[in-house]
Design a protein around this motif. Structure first.
Motif, mmCIF file in Angstrom:
data_model
loop_
_atom_site.group_PDB
_atom_site.id
_atom_site.type_symbol
_atom_site.label_atom_id
_atom_site.label_comp_id
_atom_site.label_asym_id
_atom_site.label_seq_id
_atom_site.Cartn_x
_atom_site.Cartn_y
_atom_site.Cartn_z
ATOM 1 N N LEU A 95 7.357 3.685 1.063
ATOM 2 C CA LEU A 95 8.486 5.093 2.266
ATOM 3 C C LEU A 95 7.018 5.219 3.087
ATOM 4 O O LEU A 95 7.345 5.428 4.285
ATOM 5 C CB LEU A 95 8.333 5.889 0.831
ATOM 6 C CG LEU A 95 9.686 6.919 2.029
ATOM 7 C CD1 LEU A 95 10.969 6.166 2.245
ATOM 8 C CD2 LEU A 95 9.862 7.499 1.197
ATOM 9 N N VAL A 96 5.394 5.579 3.005
ATOM 10 C CA VAL A 96 4.810 6.642 4.098
ATOM 11 C C VAL A 96 4.609 4.641 4.971
ATOM 12 O O VAL A 96 4.313 5.017 5.857
ATOM 13 C CB VAL A 96 3.425 6.846 3.169
ATOM 14 C CG1 VAL A 96 2.005 6.780 4.433
ATOM 15 C CG2 VAL A 96 4.053 8.050 2.224
ATOM 16 N N ASP A 97 4.883 3.993 4.123
ATOM 17 C CA ASP A 97 3.956 2.205 5.100
ATOM 18 C C ASP A 97 5.492 2.589 5.978
ATOM 19 O O ASP A 97 4.585 1.474 7.405
ATOM 20 C CB ASP A 97 3.931 1.204 4.104
ATOM 21 C CG ASP A 97 2.866 1.501 3.168
ATOM 22 O OD1 ASP A 97 1.609 2.418 4.312
ATOM 23 O OD2 ASP A 97 2.469 0.438 2.251
ATOM 24 N N ALA A 98 6.559 2.836 5.377
ATOM 25 C CA ALA A 98 7.848 2.022 6.731
ATOM 26 C C ALA A 98 7.787 3.550 7.078
ATOM 27 O O ALA A 98 8.107 3.078 8.293
ATOM 28 C CB ALA A 98 8.631 2.453 5.386
ATOM 29 N N GLU A 103 6.877 4.546 13.026
ATOM 30 C CA GLU A 103 6.917 5.890 14.314
ATOM 31 C C GLU A 103 6.144 4.844 15.348
ATOM 32 O O GLU A 103 6.248 4.871 16.350
ATOM 33 C CB GLU A 103 5.856 6.111 13.447
ATOM 34 C CG GLU A 103 6.033 7.743 13.460
ATOM 35 C CD GLU A 103 5.687 8.615 11.301
ATOM 36 O OE1 GLU A 103 4.514 8.279 11.616
ATOM 37 O OE2 GLU A 103 5.756 10.089 11.339
ATOM 38 N N ASP A 104 4.984 3.303 14.739
ATOM 39 C CA ASP A 104 4.494 2.671 15.133
ATOM 40 C C ASP A 104 5.644 2.012 16.460
ATOM 41 O O ASP A 104 5.359 2.223 17.707
ATOM 42 C CB ASP A 104 4.126 1.533 14.734
ATOM 43 C CG ASP A 104 2.548 2.164 13.925
ATOM 44 O OD1 ASP A 104 2.138 3.325 14.031
ATOM 45 O OD2 ASP A 104 1.545 1.417 12.726
ATOM 46 N N ILE A 105 6.737 2.193 15.708
ATOM 47 C CA ILE A 105 7.867 1.234 17.020
ATOM 48 C C ILE A 105 8.782 2.186 17.481
ATOM 49 O O ILE A 105 8.725 1.615 18.877
ATOM 50 C CB ILE A 105 8.811 0.626 15.704
ATOM 51 C CG1 ILE A 105 8.385 -0.542 14.919
ATOM 52 C CG2 ILE A 105 10.027 -0.557 16.784
ATOM 53 C CD1 ILE A 105 9.743 -1.301 14.036
ATOM 54 N N ARG A 106 8.596 3.756 17.000
ATOM 55 C CA ARG A 106 9.212 4.436 18.556
ATOM 56 C C ARG A 106 8.032 4.365 19.126
ATOM 57 O O ARG A 106 8.570 4.697 20.751
ATOM 58 C CB ARG A 106 9.108 5.599 17.438
ATOM 59 C CG ARG A 106 10.302 5.087 16.682
ATOM 60 C CD ARG A 106 10.688 6.986 16.185
ATOM 61 N NE ARG A 106 11.807 7.049 15.455
ATOM 62 C CZ ARG A 106 12.309 7.609 14.766
ATOM 63 N NH1 ARG A 106 11.172 8.558 13.929
ATOM 64 N NH2 ARG A 106 13.260 7.269 13.655
#
Length: 109
Positions: A95-98, A103-106
């Motif tokens: 979940l943390v990885d997802a 956040e990176d995509i945003r």
């Protein structure tokens, strides 16, 4: 690795491969229960609970003892509680990885 151990692991994880069976094990991690108590806690009918308990019993994941008219269930090995905890930690890590990925995509233009 020994083929017998691999087969045991495969059979063991097959026994866990149902959401209700996992929930039953989580409840039994808190202490022994009879079928009526499990039904009440799980909010499920007796036949469904009994069917899943039979799978767990046949794979030696839970232990049952008849007391009068009731059958009391418990974890066969207390390490199952640890396994469930580790599984939750793995879920949390995924979940943390997802979340990090989102956040990176945003942040992308």
């Amino acid at each position: 690795m020994n083929q017998h151990i691999q087969q045991f692991k495969a059979d063991f994880f097959k026994a866990l491969a149902h959401p209700m069976r996992i929930r039953i094990l989580e409840v039994l991690s808190e202490g022994e229960k009879n079928v009526n108590e499990l039904q009440s806690i799980l909010g499920s009918e007796g036949s469904a609970v009994s069917q899943q308990l039979a799978v767990l019993r046949n794979k030696n994941v839970v232990h049952s003892v008849k007391e009068g008219t009731s059958v009391i269930y418990s974890l066969r090995d207390p390490l199952i509680k640890d396994l469930l905890s580790v599984t939750k930690q793995i879920f949390d890590n995924h979940l943390v990885d997802a979340i990090s990925l989102l956040e990176d995509i945003r942040k992308e233009p």
